[in-house]
Write a protein that holds these residues in place. Sequence first.
Motif, PDB file in Angstrom:
ATOM      1  N   UNK A 218       1.908  -4.211  -5.978  1.00 60.48           N
ATOM      2  CA  UNK A 218       3.130  -4.397  -5.188  1.00 60.48           C
ATOM      3  C   UNK A 218       3.918  -5.615  -5.643  1.00 60.48           C
ATOM      4  N   UNK A 219       3.277  -6.574  -6.297  1.00 62.98           N
ATOM      5  CA  UNK A 219       3.977  -7.774  -6.768  1.00 62.98           C
ATOM      6  C   UNK A 219       5.089  -7.417  -7.739  1.00 62.98           C
ATOM      7  N   UNK A 220       4.911  -6.350  -8.510  1.00 59.74           N
ATOM      8  CA  UNK A 220       5.930  -5.951  -9.479  1.00 59.74           C
ATOM      9  C   UNK A 220       7.239  -5.576  -8.801  1.00 59.74           C
ATOM     10  N   UNK A 221       7.172  -5.067  -7.583  1.00 60.24           N
ATOM     11  CA  UNK A 221       8.394  -4.737  -6.838  1.00 60.24           C
ATOM     12  C   UNK A 221       8.852  -5.899  -5.964  1.00 60.24           C
ATOM     13  N   UNK A 222       7.908  -6.711  -5.489  1.00 59.92           N
ATOM     14  CA  UNK A 222       8.281  -7.799  -4.581  1.00 59.92           C
ATOM     15  C   UNK A 222       8.998  -8.924  -5.304  1.00 59.92           C
ATOM     16  N   UNK A 363       8.792  -6.888   5.994  1.00 65.84           N
ATOM     17  CA  UNK A 363       8.545  -5.448   6.090  1.00 65.84           C
ATOM     18  C   UNK A 363       8.170  -4.869   4.729  1.00 65.84           C
ATOM     19  N   UNK A 364       8.817  -5.354   3.669  1.00 69.05           N
ATOM     20  CA  UNK A 364       8.516  -4.851   2.326  1.00 69.05           C
ATOM     21  C   UNK A 364       7.101  -5.203   1.917  1.00 69.05           C
ATOM     22  N   UNK A 365       6.648  -6.411   2.223  1.00 63.40           N
ATOM     23  CA  UNK A 365       5.269  -6.801   1.896  1.00 63.40           C
ATOM     24  C   UNK A 365       4.279  -5.898   2.628  1.00 63.40           C
ATOM     25  N   UNK A 366       4.522  -5.634   3.896  1.00 61.54           N
ATOM     26  CA  UNK A 366       3.628  -4.764   4.656  1.00 61.54           C
ATOM     27  C   UNK A 366       3.549  -3.374   4.041  1.00 61.54           C
ATOM     28  N   UNK A 367       4.701  -2.795   3.741  1.00 59.73           N
ATOM     29  CA  UNK A 367       4.747  -1.411   3.259  1.00 59.73           C
ATOM     30  C   UNK A 367       4.205  -1.304   1.837  1.00 59.73           C
ATOM     31  N   UNK A 368       4.687  -2.171   0.944  1.00 63.63           N
ATOM     32  CA  UNK A 368       4.347  -2.025  -0.471  1.00 63.63           C
ATOM     33  C   UNK A 368       2.883  -2.360  -0.754  1.00 63.63           C
ATOM     34  N   UNK A 386     -10.727  -1.874   7.459  1.00 64.30           N
ATOM     35  CA  UNK A 386      -9.931  -2.976   7.985  1.00 64.30           C
ATOM     36  C   UNK A 386      -9.646  -4.018   6.906  1.00 64.30           C
ATOM     37  N   UNK A 387     -10.511  -4.131   5.922  1.00 63.51           N
ATOM     38  CA  UNK A 387     -10.281  -5.121   4.865  1.00 63.51           C
ATOM     39  C   UNK A 387      -9.002  -4.829   4.081  1.00 63.51           C
ATOM     40  N   UNK A 388      -8.564  -3.576   4.089  1.00 68.65           N
ATOM     41  CA  UNK A 388      -7.362  -3.203   3.343  1.00 68.65           C
ATOM     42  C   UNK A 388      -6.092  -3.749   3.981  1.00 68.65           C
ATOM     43  N   UNK A 389      -6.192  -4.341   5.170  1.00 73.11           N
ATOM     44  CA  UNK A 389      -5.020  -4.883   5.854  1.00 73.11           C
ATOM     45  C   UNK A 389      -4.805  -6.359   5.555  1.00 73.11           C
ATOM     46  N   UNK A 390      -5.610  -6.932   4.687  1.00 74.75           N
ATOM     47  CA  UNK A 390      -5.485  -8.368   4.414  1.00 74.75           C
ATOM     48  C   UNK A 390      -4.130  -8.690   3.776  1.00 74.75           C
ATOM     49  N   UNK A 391      -3.777  -8.019   2.696  1.00 76.44           N
ATOM     50  CA  UNK A 391      -2.488  -8.278   2.046  1.00 76.44           C
ATOM     51  C   UNK A 391      -1.307  -7.857   2.924  1.00 76.44           C
ATOM     52  N   UNK A 392      -1.333  -6.675   3.572  1.00 81.56           N
ATOM     53  CA  UNK A 392      -0.208  -6.332   4.464  1.00 81.56           C
ATOM     54  C   UNK A 392      -0.007  -7.319   5.598  1.00 81.56           C
TER      55      UNK A 392
END
Length: 584
Positions: A218-222, A363-368, A386-392
């Motif tokens: 997601x960093x490539x788009x952020x 919002x973009x960080x959460x989604x991407x 639940x661990x997958x929610x760390x970055x969002x």
Amino acid sequence: MQQHGMTTPAAATMQTAAQEIANAPRRAWRPGIWFQATLLLLLAVCAFLGSWLNQYSYDDIPLIPGNPDVQSLAHWPRLFLQSYWHNIDTGGLYRPVTMLSFALGWHFRPNDPTAYHAANIALHGLTAVLVMLLARGWLSDGASFAAGAWFALTPLHVEVVAGLVGRSEILSTLFMLIALLCAWRAFEETQAAASWGWGLATACSTLLALGSKETAIATLALVPLLQFCRPGARDGRRGSGWREGLGRPVVWLTALSGAGYMAVRWHVAGLLTGTIRFEVNPLAFAGVAGRVRTALWISGLNLWAMVWPFHLSPDYSYDQIPVILRWSDPHFVLAVLLWGAVCAWLLVAVAGYGRRGAVLFGAAVMVLTYLPVSNLLVPIGTIRAIRLLYAPSVGAALLLGVAWQSVSTRLPARRMRAALLVPVFILGAVYALSDWRESAYWEDNGTLFSLGVRRAPRSSHMHAARSAALFEVGRMDEGIAELQTAVALDPRYPQAWGRLADVLEHRGRSVEARHAYHQALRLEPTADLCRRLLQMDLAASRAADVLADQPFCKPPLNPEAIAAIQQAHARLKPAATASALPRP
């Protein structure tokens, strides 16, 4: 000399100065950035200190003490040439930076889980500080600190911090935040050399984030999006602004680092996930429509978990979350309504709030960062974690900071703003106590899996995992009961059937063991299961059982199993149904 009713000029001047000092407004004390950063680190350490003395648990065991490649730095380049789960499965994941961090930990403190846990706690605290620094680009000191404090304390992150394999989540998010902060500086620089320097730092940080975990893609788009969400980035020339922003060196350098990572990953581990088992993610076998419906419902559950991060489970495998089979299912309809309300709120917030850049970027960080692990695009190795929610949750922290600033600036008096801190402090204390209590559940496999079967009672995978922990401490009957529960919940679970057959055989319950072997071989015929089944038959001197069990064995059989079948055929008389064989 002072006369009655008269003052000297010097006395008048001193009196005027005293009055000005008395009437001047007192300047409120404002903590500096270093004070806030130190306080965030202390909050994170105090909240998760309960996990410091934990042992290895769950996936920690095969990845660290069970993985010889991380137990020496002599061959560290090998970590960059093999997949994440290479010692268990082939392909799928590629996280060499995470594996290198495990190897460094083993080098300095061999086989010491407390050192690994201490590093996880410290890295989490540092990530919370970076969240605060990113938020300061849009928000006030108080609002940005609130965002970082929520990220540091929320019980949503217990699994990541207390479980050592959560290191991949922490490192990828940490390096992603460093990349975004470096990109911010690159966009602000007017000198070409400095812009290229910060651009190279952004590209290197992106590469480290991707090497820690794949969700950092997601960093490539952020990075390019950050250019247009920064305060003051819009100058009214939309078309030229986009062309100018995408032409910055930092954008292209980041894209090149992402392309280089994808090329190496493709060569080492492939582009997509490896083998997916039904019991851990039934969505991979539910068809596109069923997968999308259920994944949208799970995304709603995860959104609620950010609001109410309590009573969470370490596992949600089959059949804890049933697949949604109809578009009219109430769960799917509720998920659609929920996300519709969230999108409407975001539109209103963007249209009516001055810091729309923070809202858009949060919002973009959460989604991407969530999309790659949501099962919406492609099935992944788990139905929900639940661990997958760390970055969002970085995006959620930014949105929380926006809400905090919006509320606090609308309060007219300082006392009312101070009163707002009371419930916040109470919530922080509740979060910290929950972090401490939940971290204790990750002490070892027995404690963790007991929690799992309580909070996800329909998870066949969790019951099977608890059975292994019970066998380790000699509680055989309870372990067998857990395996029987696992196969009752999921009759298509070949590993559980095979494990049940093995333990029943060793307990002398051969009839039940043969049935379990047959079920396992129907689902996943392997040479090892065939060998074990035929050895049990021959050990009981039952040639008829060998012939009866032969149809369950599928090629390829190993030479030992083939020889056993041929021996049984030679000893079996045509007119008899069974004959005794000498024990091998």
